[in-house]
Design a protein around this motif. Structure first.
Motif, PDB file in Angstrom:
ATOM      1  N   HIS A 186      38.140  27.970  -9.545  1.00 58.51           N
ATOM      2  CA  HIS A 186      38.862  28.593 -10.659  1.00 58.51           C
ATOM      3  C   HIS A 186      37.891  29.262 -11.624  1.00 58.51           C
ATOM      4  O   HIS A 186      38.159  30.362 -12.123  1.00 58.51           O
ATOM      5  CB  HIS A 186      39.710  27.560 -11.409  1.00 58.51           C
ATOM      6  CG  HIS A 186      40.552  28.183 -12.480  1.00 58.51           C
ATOM      7  ND1 HIS A 186      40.177  28.193 -13.813  1.00 58.51           N
ATOM      8  CD2 HIS A 186      41.730  28.863 -12.417  1.00 58.51           C
ATOM      9  CE1 HIS A 186      41.097  28.832 -14.513  1.00 58.51           C
ATOM     10  NE2 HIS A 186      42.046  29.253 -13.696  1.00 58.51           N
ATOM     11  N   ALA A 187      36.764  28.617 -11.892  1.00 58.28           N
ATOM     12  CA  ALA A 187      35.772  29.201 -12.806  1.00 58.28           C
ATOM     13  C   ALA A 187      35.266  30.539 -12.278  1.00 58.28           C
ATOM     14  O   ALA A 187      35.162  31.515 -13.026  1.00 58.28           O
ATOM     15  CB  ALA A 187      34.611  28.228 -13.013  1.00 58.28           C
ATOM     16  N   PHE A 188      34.973  30.603 -10.984  1.00 58.73           N
ATOM     17  CA  PHE A 188      34.516  31.862 -10.391  1.00 58.73           C
ATOM     18  C   PHE A 188      35.615  32.924 -10.428  1.00 58.73           C
ATOM     19  O   PHE A 188      35.390  34.069 -10.820  1.00 58.73           O
ATOM     20  CB  PHE A 188      34.084  31.642  -8.936  1.00 58.73           C
ATOM     21  CG  PHE A 188      32.707  31.072  -8.768  1.00 58.73           C
ATOM     22  CD1 PHE A 188      31.579  31.806  -9.131  1.00 58.73           C
ATOM     23  CD2 PHE A 188      32.523  29.803  -8.243  1.00 58.73           C
ATOM     24  CE1 PHE A 188      30.302  31.286  -8.968  1.00 58.73           C
ATOM     25  CE2 PHE A 188      31.248  29.268  -8.079  1.00 58.73           C
ATOM     26  CZ  PHE A 188      30.138  30.012  -8.450  1.00 58.73           C
ATOM     27  N   LEU A 189      36.810  32.539  -9.994  1.00 60.75           N
ATOM     28  CA  LEU A 189      37.891  33.512  -9.830  1.00 60.75           C
ATOM     29  C   LEU A 189      38.474  34.008 -11.151  1.00 60.75           C
ATOM     30  O   LEU A 189      39.009  35.118 -11.210  1.00 60.75           O
ATOM     31  CB  LEU A 189      39.010  32.898  -8.975  1.00 60.75           C
ATOM     32  CG  LEU A 189      38.677  32.707  -7.497  1.00 60.75           C
ATOM     33  CD1 LEU A 189      39.698  31.785  -6.822  1.00 60.75           C
ATOM     34  CD2 LEU A 189      38.613  34.046  -6.768  1.00 60.75           C
ATOM     35  N   SER A 190      38.396  33.206 -12.190  1.00 61.24           N
ATOM     36  CA  SER A 190      39.002  33.589 -13.468  1.00 61.24           C
ATOM     37  C   SER A 190      37.991  34.136 -14.467  1.00 61.24           C
ATOM     38  O   SER A 190      38.375  34.564 -15.553  1.00 61.24           O
ATOM     39  CB  SER A 190      39.727  32.383 -14.084  1.00 61.24           C
ATOM     40  OG  SER A 190      38.803  31.337 -14.396  1.00 61.24           O
ATOM     41  N   ASP A 191      36.720  34.151 -14.112  1.00 60.05           N
ATOM     42  CA  ASP A 191      35.670  34.604 -15.029  1.00 60.05           C
ATOM     43  C   ASP A 191      35.972  36.012 -15.554  1.00 60.05           C
ATOM     44  O   ASP A 191      36.153  36.951 -14.780  1.00 60.05           O
ATOM     45  CB  ASP A 191      34.320  34.601 -14.303  1.00 60.05           C
ATOM     46  CG  ASP A 191      33.161  34.962 -15.230  1.00 60.05           C
ATOM     47  OD1 ASP A 191      33.250  34.671 -16.438  1.00 60.05           O
ATOM     48  OD2 ASP A 191      32.178  35.547 -14.741  1.00 60.05           O
ATOM     49  N   GLY A 192      36.051  36.144 -16.865  1.00 59.61           N
ATOM     50  CA  GLY A 192      36.281  37.449 -17.481  1.00 59.61           C
ATOM     51  C   GLY A 192      37.713  37.930 -17.427  1.00 59.61           C
ATOM     52  O   GLY A 192      38.003  39.040 -17.867  1.00 59.61           O
ATOM     53  N   LEU A 193      38.629  37.111 -16.893  1.00 62.24           N
ATOM     54  CA  LEU A 193      40.018  37.541 -16.734  1.00 62.24           C
ATOM     55  C   LEU A 193      41.000  36.766 -17.607  1.00 62.24           C
ATOM     56  O   LEU A 193      42.177  37.114 -17.649  1.00 62.24           O
ATOM     57  CB  LEU A 193      40.450  37.404 -15.266  1.00 62.24           C
ATOM     58  CG  LEU A 193      39.639  38.192 -14.237  1.00 62.24           C
ATOM     59  CD1 LEU A 193      40.177  37.927 -12.837  1.00 62.24           C
ATOM     60  CD2 LEU A 193      39.652  39.678 -14.536  1.00 62.24           C
ATOM     61  N   MET A 194      40.545  35.725 -18.282  1.00 60.99           N
ATOM     62  CA  MET A 194      41.443  34.885 -19.073  1.00 60.99           C
ATOM     63  C   MET A 194      41.440  35.321 -20.534  1.00 60.99           C
ATOM     64  O   MET A 194      40.385  35.651 -21.100  1.00 60.99           O
ATOM     65  CB  MET A 194      41.019  33.414 -18.983  1.00 60.99           C
ATOM     66  CG  MET A 194      40.891  32.893 -17.561  1.00 60.99           C
ATOM     67  SD  MET A 194      42.463  32.750 -16.695  1.00 60.99           S
ATOM     68  CE  MET A 194      43.069  31.223 -17.374  1.00 60.99           C
ATOM     69  N   ALA A 195      42.619  35.301 -21.147  1.00 60.93           N
ATOM     70  CA  ALA A 195      42.717  35.641 -22.563  1.00 60.93           C
ATOM     71  C   ALA A 195      41.896  34.678 -23.404  1.00 60.93           C
ATOM     72  O   ALA A 195      41.265  35.073 -24.394  1.00 60.93           O
ATOM     73  CB  ALA A 195      44.183  35.613 -22.999  1.00 60.93           C
ATOM     74  N   ASP A 196      41.886  33.408 -23.013  1.00 60.92           N
ATOM     75  CA  ASP A 196      41.081  32.391 -23.691  1.00 60.92           C
ATOM     76  C   ASP A 196      39.925  32.014 -22.769  1.00 60.92           C
ATOM     77  O   ASP A 196      40.128  31.354 -21.755  1.00 60.92           O
ATOM     78  CB  ASP A 196      41.942  31.161 -23.990  1.00 60.92           C
ATOM     79  CG  ASP A 196      41.145  30.022 -24.617  1.00 60.92           C
ATOM     80  OD1 ASP A 196      39.968  30.258 -24.990  1.00 60.92           O
ATOM     81  OD2 ASP A 196      41.699  28.916 -24.741  1.00 60.92           O
ATOM     82  N   PRO A 197      38.690  32.426 -23.094  1.00 62.90           N
ATOM     83  CA  PRO A 197      37.552  32.119 -22.212  1.00 62.90           C
ATOM     84  C   PRO A 197      37.381  30.627 -21.956  1.00 62.90           C
ATOM     85  O   PRO A 197      36.866  30.236 -20.904  1.00 62.90           O
ATOM     86  CB  PRO A 197      36.350  32.685 -22.983  1.00 62.90           C
ATOM     87  CG  PRO A 197      36.932  33.726 -23.892  1.00 62.90           C
ATOM     88  CD  PRO A 197      38.283  33.225 -24.261  1.00 62.90           C
ATOM     89  N   ALA A 198      37.826  29.781 -22.896  1.00 64.39           N
ATOM     90  CA  ALA A 198      37.689  28.338 -22.706  1.00 64.39           C
ATOM     91  C   ALA A 198      38.593  27.820 -21.599  1.00 64.39           C
ATOM     92  O   ALA A 198      38.404  26.706 -21.101  1.00 64.39           O
ATOM     93  CB  ALA A 198      37.999  27.608 -24.018  1.00 64.39           C
ATOM     94  N   ALA A 199      39.592  28.614 -21.173  1.00 63.31           N
ATOM     95  CA  ALA A 199      40.507  28.196 -20.105  1.00 63.31           C
ATOM     96  C   ALA A 199      39.900  28.373 -18.723  1.00 63.31           C
ATOM     97  O   ALA A 199      40.481  27.931 -17.729  1.00 63.31           O
ATOM     98  CB  ALA A 199      41.813  28.984 -20.202  1.00 63.31           C
ATOM     99  N   VAL A 200      38.738  29.019 -18.644  1.00 63.11           N
ATOM    100  CA  VAL A 200      38.064  29.233 -17.355  1.00 63.11           C
ATOM    101  C   VAL A 200      37.524  27.897 -16.846  1.00 63.11           C
ATOM    102  O   VAL A 200      36.772  27.216 -17.535  1.00 63.11           O
ATOM    103  CB  VAL A 200      36.914  30.251 -17.517  1.00 63.11           C
ATOM    104  CG1 VAL A 200      36.087  30.337 -16.235  1.00 63.11           C
ATOM    105  CG2 VAL A 200      37.477  31.619 -17.883  1.00 63.11           C
ATOM    106  N   GLY A 201      37.946  27.507 -15.632  1.00 64.62           N
ATOM    107  CA  GLY A 201      37.451  26.260 -15.047  1.00 64.62           C
ATOM    108  C   GLY A 201      37.948  25.027 -15.772  1.00 64.62           C
ATOM    109  O   GLY A 201      37.256  24.006 -15.805  1.00 64.62           O
TER     110      GLY A 201
END
Length: 467
Positions: free
Chosen positions: A237-252
């Motif tokens: 999830h961290a790899f796939l969502s990097d730079g794509l989430m409105a809230d960067p803290a939601a990555v991984g």
């Protein structure tokens, strides 16, 4: 009395509707049938008959009614014995079982005709690893025969590494395409191979594909990462969502707020503590499944159904489904040519009905396509560079160090940084390998060595004149 078959139920509905020249609505049909069919089942059957063009729908809302259609010669349409009741679809779709067609008919209805549903724990509780099977035994045997690779007696991950360059392009493109990404496969190849972003595409589409590339490399280049466990799935999830989430803290991170699914009446669970607990249970159950195909399919069903992350859940499930194939040296699943609508309908069937038959149709068709493609590809590949594989970490460390320290890529610079893990007798070979990598190094492929775009552009301006 034995329960009527689906075909018998459909024929009965056609007869009832045909008996009323002015047509019938759902309420009138329900009264005629009494307790024979539940209302939601009745709605699905009627929608399927409309799709088969055995009946037609007129009006809207409460005024909606259905009339029997006639064939051009005046005869009503009755499928011949053994004929599949689903007609050839006008749009791109996969071959569909009777059960899959039933699901498709239901989810094709307008949202207001589909009953809102929440997360049902019973759907998960009814599954018992290695006792319950979404894929029947004969189907699993068929998939094993299809997916067996020339590398089946080699260490885990060998087959996937052998076809890595092709898999990076195919899976990155196909999985992104299922999310509505408009990159073509050729655009994707140029981005992954040469770092050339396609003109007219927004940055998020480019980022999505590069994220897939990194996530696939994470699984394939180090077999220790190809495990069904919490750490690996959160890393994906961290790899796939990097730079794509409105809230960067939601990555991984397991989500901490409620989410909705566009186009669906399914409302996923919202309690963060319960989500964390269920995520662990789903992953543990998946890890216990012995058959690689059943394990892959279980992940494709239950990860998106739980929706443990704020977004990117289906992407995580598609890459996670490849973990058992990597570990068992089976042909990977690239999702090439899977029609987006078929996949969306299949997931809606899981979300809203807790039924897996349409997703199973998609899974089996997609895997057959992948096997046809990759087994043929593997037969024509040159053997992998074993030396490079053995020293891939040292290679990455040396290249990254030279770039970050702003040094020119020379034999002396490489020699001064060779780690002790590379035997002295292999230093010359290692130096040649590093210099060859620098010859082909660019912004797009530098990420393989953990080099950030800004770091590479700074080094490039110093040693290549900004070219």
């Amino acid at each position: 009395m034995p329960r009527a078959t689906l075909q018998q139920e459909l024929d009965q509905l056609v007869e009832l509707i045909g008996a009323e020249p002015g047509g019938m609505g759902i309420d009138a049909l329900a009264r005629k049938l009494g307790d024979t069919l539940q209302r939601r089942t009745l709605q699905r059957r009627v929608a399927l008959l409309v799709e088969q063009e055995r009946i037609a729908m007129f009006g809207e809302g409460r005024a909606t009614c259905y009339r029997r259609l006639q064939e051009p010669d005046g005869d009503t349409h009755n499928p011949a014995p053994g004929q599949t009741p689903l007609q050839a679809p006008a749009q791109d779709y996969v071959p569909t079982s009777v059960e899959g067609a039933d699901i498709r008919a239901y989810v094709s209805q307008p949202r207001h005709l589909r009953s809102p549903v929440g997360y049902r724990l019973e759907f998960l509780e009814q599954y018992h690893p290695n006792h319950t099977a979404y894929l029947p035994q004969d189907l699993r045997e068929q998939l094993h025969a299809l997916g067996r690779s020339p590398a089946d007696q080699t260490p885990a991950g060998t087959f996937a590494r052998d076809i890595l360059n092709r898999l990076l392009i195919d899976l990155s493109w196909a999985s992104s395409h299922l999310e509505g990404n408009t990159y073509s496969r050729l655009d994707t190849e140029r981005l992954i191979e040469y770092g050339q972003a396609a003109e007219g595409k927004n940055a998020l589409e480019t980022q999505m594909i590069l994220n897939h590339k990194q996530a696939i490399e994470y699984l394939v280049l180090n077999p220790e990462h190809a495990r069904v466990d919490n750490h690996t799935l959160i890393a994906l999830h961290a790899f796939l969502s990097d730079g794509l989430m409105a809230d960067p803290a939601a990555v991984g991170r397991i989500r901490r707020r409620a989410v909705e699914i566009g186009g669906s009446v399914y409302l996923p669970m919202a309690l963060p503590q319960r989500l964390e607990e269920l995520f662990g249970i789903v992953v543990q159950m998946a890890a216990e499944v012995a058959d690689p195909f059943e394990q892959a399919f279980f992940l494709m069903v239950h990860l998106p159904y739980l929706q443990p992350f704020e977004d990117v859940n289906k992407r995580v499930s598609r890459l996670a489904a490849n973990i058992p194939f990597i570990r068992h040296n089976l042909c990977p699943l690239s999702f090439m040519d899977v029609p987006q609508q078929a996949y969306v309908d299949a997931m809606l069937g899981v979300y809203e009905l807790n039924r897996v038959e349409l997703l199973r149709d998609v899974f089996v068709w997609a895997y057959e396509r992948s096997c046809q493609h990759y087994v043929a590809v593997k037969q024509n590949l040159v053997p992998p560079d074993i030396f490079r594989l053995r020293h891939r970490q040292a290679l990455a460390d040396v290249i990254a160090a030279i770039v970050r320290q702003g040094e020119a890529a020379t034999a002396h610079a490489v020699d001064s940084k060779i780690p002790s893990t590379v035997p002295l007798a292999e230093h010359s070979h290692f130096i040649r390998l590093v210099l060859a990598e620098f010859d082909g190094l660019h912004m797009g492929n530098a990420v393989r060595f953990g080099i950030r775009p800004l770091e590479f552009s700074t080094w490039q301006s110093q040693h290549r004149g900004g070219a």
